[in-house]
Write a protein that holds these residues in place. Structure first.
Motif, PDB file in Angstrom:
ATOM      1  N   TYR A 293       0.797  -1.221   0.000  1.00 40.76           N
ATOM      2  CA  TYR A 293       0.000   0.000   0.000  1.00 40.76           C
ATOM      3  C   TYR A 293       0.833   1.276   0.000  1.00 40.76           C
ATOM      4  N   GLU A 294       2.134   1.223   0.245  1.00 43.61           N
ATOM      5  CA  GLU A 294       2.955   2.432   0.208  1.00 43.61           C
ATOM      6  C   GLU A 294       3.882   2.450  -1.000  1.00 43.61           C
ATOM      7  N   ARG A 295       4.577   1.338  -1.254  1.00 42.00           N
ATOM      8  CA  ARG A 295       5.561   1.287  -2.333  1.00 42.00           C
ATOM      9  C   ARG A 295       5.050   0.550  -3.562  1.00 42.00           C
ATOM     10  N   GLY A 296       3.769   0.173  -3.568  1.00 34.51           N
ATOM     11  CA  GLY A 296       3.234  -0.541  -4.717  1.00 34.51           C
ATOM     12  C   GLY A 296       3.743  -1.977  -4.765  1.00 34.51           C
ATOM     13  N   LEU A 297       3.728  -2.556  -5.960  1.00 37.36           N
ATOM     14  CA  LEU A 297       4.120  -3.958  -6.124  1.00 37.36           C
ATOM     15  C   LEU A 297       5.641  -4.067  -6.181  1.00 37.36           C
ATOM     16  N   HIS A 298       6.267  -4.063  -4.998  1.00 40.59           N
ATOM     17  CA  HIS A 298       7.733  -4.073  -4.933  1.00 40.59           C
ATOM     18  C   HIS A 298       8.293  -5.413  -4.458  1.00 40.59           C
ATOM     19  N   VAL A 299       7.407  -6.372  -4.104  1.00 44.86           N
ATOM     20  CA  VAL A 299       7.861  -7.698  -3.695  1.00 44.86           C
ATOM     21  C   VAL A 299       7.650  -8.650  -4.865  1.00 44.86           C
ATOM     22  N   TYR A 300       8.709  -9.389  -5.225  1.00 44.36           N
ATOM     23  CA  TYR A 300       8.668 -10.260  -6.398  1.00 44.36           C
ATOM     24  C   TYR A 300       8.710 -11.736  -5.992  1.00 44.36           C
ATOM     25  N   ASP A 301       8.020 -12.556  -6.773  1.00 45.06           N
ATOM     26  CA  ASP A 301       8.176 -14.002  -6.662  1.00 45.06           C
ATOM     27  C   ASP A 301       9.489 -14.352  -7.361  1.00 45.06           C
ATOM     28  N   PRO A 302      10.508 -14.774  -6.623  1.00 45.49           N
ATOM     29  CA  PRO A 302      11.800 -15.022  -7.248  1.00 45.49           C
ATOM     30  C   PRO A 302      11.776 -16.178  -8.236  1.00 45.49           C
ATOM     31  N   HIS A 303      10.760 -17.045  -8.164  1.00 43.59           N
ATOM     32  CA  HIS A 303      10.678 -18.178  -9.080  1.00 43.59           C
ATOM     33  C   HIS A 303      10.111 -17.779 -10.437  1.00 43.59           C
ATOM     34  N   SER A 304       9.222 -16.800 -10.440  1.00 38.11           N
ATOM     35  CA  SER A 304       8.626 -16.351 -11.707  1.00 38.11           C
ATOM     36  C   SER A 304       9.179 -15.013 -12.177  1.00 38.11           C
ATOM     37  N   GLY A 305       9.747 -14.249 -11.237  1.00 38.98           N
ATOM     38  CA  GLY A 305      10.241 -12.923 -11.574  1.00 38.98           C
ATOM     39  C   GLY A 305       9.160 -11.872 -11.652  1.00 38.98           C
ATOM     40  N   GLU A 306       7.934 -12.243 -11.302  1.00 43.84           N
ATOM     41  CA  GLU A 306       6.806 -11.317 -11.394  1.00 43.84           C
ATOM     42  C   GLU A 306       6.465 -10.744 -10.020  1.00 43.84           C
ATOM     43  N   PRO A 307       5.973  -9.483  -9.983  1.00 44.49           N
ATOM     44  CA  PRO A 307       5.528  -8.928  -8.693  1.00 44.49           C
ATOM     45  C   PRO A 307       4.303  -9.673  -8.195  1.00 44.49           C
ATOM     46  N   VAL A 308       4.194  -9.814  -6.869  1.00 38.77           N
ATOM     47  CA  VAL A 308       3.094 -10.581  -6.287  1.00 38.77           C
ATOM     48  C   VAL A 308       1.970  -9.653  -5.862  1.00 38.77           C
ATOM     49  N   GLN A 309       0.720 -10.166  -5.960  1.00 34.89           N
ATOM     50  CA  GLN A 309      -0.438  -9.329  -5.677  1.00 34.89           C
ATOM     51  C   GLN A 309      -1.459  -9.987  -4.764  1.00 34.89           C
ATOM     52  N   ALA A 310      -1.330 -11.290  -4.486  1.00 32.20           N
ATOM     53  CA  ALA A 310      -2.389 -12.004  -3.764  1.00 32.20           C
ATOM     54  C   ALA A 310      -2.586 -11.486  -2.350  1.00 32.20           C
ATOM     55  N   LEU A 311      -1.503 -11.060  -1.686  1.00 31.26           N
ATOM     56  CA  LEU A 311      -1.606 -10.552  -0.319  1.00 31.26           C
ATOM     57  C   LEU A 311      -1.382  -9.042  -0.324  1.00 31.26           C
ATOM     58  N   ARG A 312      -2.227  -8.360   0.416  1.00 28.22           N
ATOM     59  CA  ARG A 312      -2.117  -6.903   0.508  1.00 28.22           C
ATOM     60  C   ARG A 312      -1.136  -6.491   1.602  1.00 28.22           C
ATOM     61  N   SER A 313      -1.111  -7.247   2.711  1.00 25.21           N
ATOM     62  CA  SER A 313      -0.156  -6.967   3.775  1.00 25.21           C
ATOM     63  C   SER A 313       0.060  -8.211   4.619  1.00 25.21           C
ATOM     64  N   VAL A 314       1.247  -8.321   5.187  1.00 24.15           N
ATOM     65  CA  VAL A 314       1.604  -9.404   6.091  1.00 24.15           C
ATOM     66  C   VAL A 314       2.331  -8.795   7.283  1.00 24.15           C
ATOM     67  N   THR A 315       1.913  -9.161   8.489  1.00 27.40           N
ATOM     68  CA  THR A 315       2.572  -8.726   9.713  1.00 27.40           C
ATOM     69  C   THR A 315       3.061  -9.959  10.464  1.00 27.40           C
ATOM     70  N   VAL A 316       4.302  -9.909  10.933  1.00 27.26           N
ATOM     71  CA  VAL A 316       4.886 -11.003  11.706  1.00 27.26           C
ATOM     72  C   VAL A 316       5.440 -10.436  13.000  1.00 27.26           C
ATOM     73  N   THR A 317       5.143 -11.093  14.113  1.00 29.72           N
ATOM     74  CA  THR A 317       5.685 -10.702  15.416  1.00 29.72           C
ATOM     75  C   THR A 317       6.559 -11.823  15.956  1.00 29.72           C
ATOM     76  N   GLY A 318       7.519 -11.472  16.798  1.00 29.77           N
ATOM     77  CA  GLY A 318       8.388 -12.482  17.378  1.00 29.77           C
ATOM     78  C   GLY A 318       9.523 -11.857  18.160  1.00 29.77           C
ATOM     79  N   PRO A 319      10.516 -12.649  18.529  1.00 33.96           N
ATOM     80  CA  PRO A 319      11.600 -12.146  19.374  1.00 33.96           C
ATOM     81  C   PRO A 319      12.707 -11.426  18.621  1.00 33.96           C
ATOM     82  N   ASP A 320      12.773 -11.564  17.292  1.00 33.45           N
ATOM     83  CA  ASP A 320      13.882 -10.991  16.523  1.00 33.45           C
ATOM     84  C   ASP A 320      13.334 -10.280  15.298  1.00 33.45           C
ATOM     85  N   LEU A 321      13.611  -8.973  15.181  1.00 33.59           N
ATOM     86  CA  LEU A 321      13.046  -8.191  14.087  1.00 33.59           C
ATOM     87  C   LEU A 321      13.656  -8.561  12.740  1.00 33.59           C
TER      88      LEU A 321
END
Length: 260
Positions: free
Chosen positions: A164-192
């Protein structure tokens, strides 16, 4: 790193000591930016990419980052790839790693209650005040004036990857195409550093990332995701603030990560 960083230190220390801690943290983050920025022609990462610098002549920090990226590439079946965009760019690990290191440096210098926020990637230690945990708002993926989740905890890392800020900037390294299925992902844990990389990898996996995220819970990393069509998912033990349980994502159905 192309983003704003905020630093809050809640320790009862003299003003001069607090200023020194802030200055040292800022100096470290600027050093990381000079070394790893893909936008600076003379950065170490760009010299390495152009073949002007051999890996064995790189700084210890660069070698640490490259080793971590190689390990994450194996762990994620190649979905976390520092060359996914066609050139060396370890930013998907470096931002989280640099903030994790900054927090560790603060702790070593005597700050045990602080929070560093680098463009939505957050590392906290201790508490903002006695008896109260830190609270983190995760931006709604369509409405910038709303929150998708309100999370809370102590000694917690929170990383979000989204389009939502940088547009389609994450790529599927296997296809080389930008990914669109997920709008956002948040992960929490002990190590950033790991939380940040895991969020990026899950984004790259697309809808398959939901099942992969569910498996992370066993290693202490909880998650939440919003799909392109507006469905929201979260793992069972995502640290959602109790007073925010009724005001979460209002973009679709709610379910646990991996639920059918």
């Amino acid at each position: 790193m192309g983003t704003a960083v905020s630093i809050e230190i809640a320790d009862l220390l003299p003003r001069r000591a607090l200023a020194e801690l802030i200055d040292d943290t800022c100096a470290w983050l600027h050093e990381v930016d000079r070394r790893f920025s893909t936008y600076k022609d003379d950065s170490e990462v760009n010299q390495l990419e152009r073949g002007e610098l051999a890996v064995d002549r790189c700084s210890p920090d660069m070698r640490t980052v490259l080793d971590a990226c190689a390990s994450l590439r194996r762990e994620t079946d190649g979905y976390f790839d520092e060359r996914a965009a066609g050139r060396l760019d370890p930013s998907g690990y470096v931002k989280g790693w640099s903030v994790e290191m900054a927090s560790a440096r603060l702790a070593q210098a005597g700050s045990f209650n602080h929070c560093i926020n680098a463009g939505g990637d957050v590392r906290s230690r201790g508490r903002p005040e006695p008896g109260r945990p830190w609270r983190f708002g995760v931006r709604h993926p369509w409405e910038s004036d709303k929150l998708a989740w309100v999370l809370t905890g102590t000694d917690l890392a929170v990383a979000t990857s989204g389009t939502y800020e940088r547009g389609l900037h994450v790529y599927d390294p296997h296809s080389g195409e930008p990914v669109q299925a997920l709008r956002s992902v948040t992960v929490t844990g002990p190590d950033l550093a790991l939380a940040d990389a895991y969020a990026t990898a899950a984004m790259a996996m697309g809808s398959d990332g939901l099942l992969w995220l569910a498996r992370l819970a066993g290693s202490g990393y909880e998650s939440a995701a919003v799909t392109r069509d507006g469905h929201a998912y979260h793992s069972d033990h995502l640290p959602i603030a109790e007073d925010a349980l009724e005001t979460g994502v209002e973009v679709g159905d709610h379910a646990d990560v991996g639920a059918s």
